[in-house]
Structures are given as C-alpha cells and as structure tokens.
Design an enzyme around this catalytic site. Structure first.
Site, short mmCIF file in Angstrom:
data_model
loop_
_atom_site.label_atom_id
_atom_site.label_comp_id
_atom_site.label_asym_id
_atom_site.label_seq_id
_atom_site.Cartn_x
_atom_site.Cartn_y
_atom_site.Cartn_z
N TYR A 59 0.84 -1.20 0.00
CA TYR A 59 0.00 0.00 0.00
C TYR A 59 0.88 1.26 0.00
O TYR A 59 0.68 2.16 -0.80
CB TYR A 59 -0.94 0.02 1.20
CG TYR A 59 -1.74 1.30 1.29
CD1 TYR A 59 -2.82 1.50 0.45
CD2 TYR A 59 -1.38 2.31 2.17
CE1 TYR A 59 -3.54 2.69 0.49
CE2 TYR A 59 -2.09 3.49 2.23
CZ TYR A 59 -3.17 3.68 1.39
OH TYR A 59 -3.88 4.86 1.43
N LYS A 63 1.20 4.07 -3.05
CA LYS A 63 0.89 5.49 -2.82
C LYS A 63 2.10 6.36 -3.13
O LYS A 63 1.97 7.49 -3.59
CB LYS A 63 0.36 5.73 -1.41
CG LYS A 63 -1.06 5.20 -1.23
CD LYS A 63 -1.98 5.81 -2.29
CE LYS A 63 -3.41 5.34 -2.18
NZ LYS A 63 -4.30 6.05 -3.11
#
Length: 97
Positions: A59, A63
């Site tokens: 994650y 990002k």
C-alpha cells in the site's frame, strides 16, 4: 515476516488498483484533454506515500507511485492547459504546469 501474511493475489490487486489503473485511466483520457487544451486530473495520494510502511508495504509503495507519478505527469503536461492535483490527508497539492 509480515509480507508472508498478505496473499500475493491481494498485493497484486492493490498494485493494479493504485498504480496500473491510475496510469491506464490517465493515458486513455488524456488525448481529448490535449486536443481541447484543457483538463483537470485529480489523483488520490496519501501521506503513506511519503515514507516506508512496515506491515502495509505494498500500500505504501503504491501510494509513493501515485505521489511521484502525479508530480512527474504534471511536469510532462506543462503548457498543455491540463493540471494535475493530488489530494491526501494533508490537503491538495496542485503541481505547477
């Protein structure tokens, strides 16, 4: 090791959602914006992209991709009339184009 607790399928789905689909959508939607010399792109970034993230490594990495891609894409679109803005918990970042 925490990575082993996350399935490869889930990790790849997260990469597809946060990196691949972002890139594909922007490239597919870009030609009419360039033709009209006008357009606004708003990407969902995250403060997670500003640092490494143990336990949620994929994650955080995706990002970081969103953050970097948004800034670089804005630079590439300089002079086209298209702006790229990234929003996250810290607010909006509109890159100068």
């Amino acid at each position: 090791m925490e990575v082993s607790s996350v399935s490869l399928k889930i990790s790849l789905a997260q990469i597809d959602l946060n990196a691949r689909s972002l890139t594909e959508l922007e490239h597919r939607l870009l030609p009419p914006m360039i033709e009209n010399r006008s357009g606004r792109i708003l990407n969902a970034g995250s403060t997670a992209g500003d640092q490494p993230g143990p336990i949620m490594a994929v994650y955080f990495a995706t990002k970081a991709y969103v953050n970097s891609f948004s800034e670089a894409f804005s630079y590439e679109l300089k002079g086209t009339g298209i702006t790229v803005t990234e929003f996250s918990a810290t607010g909006l970042t509109q890159f100068q184009s």
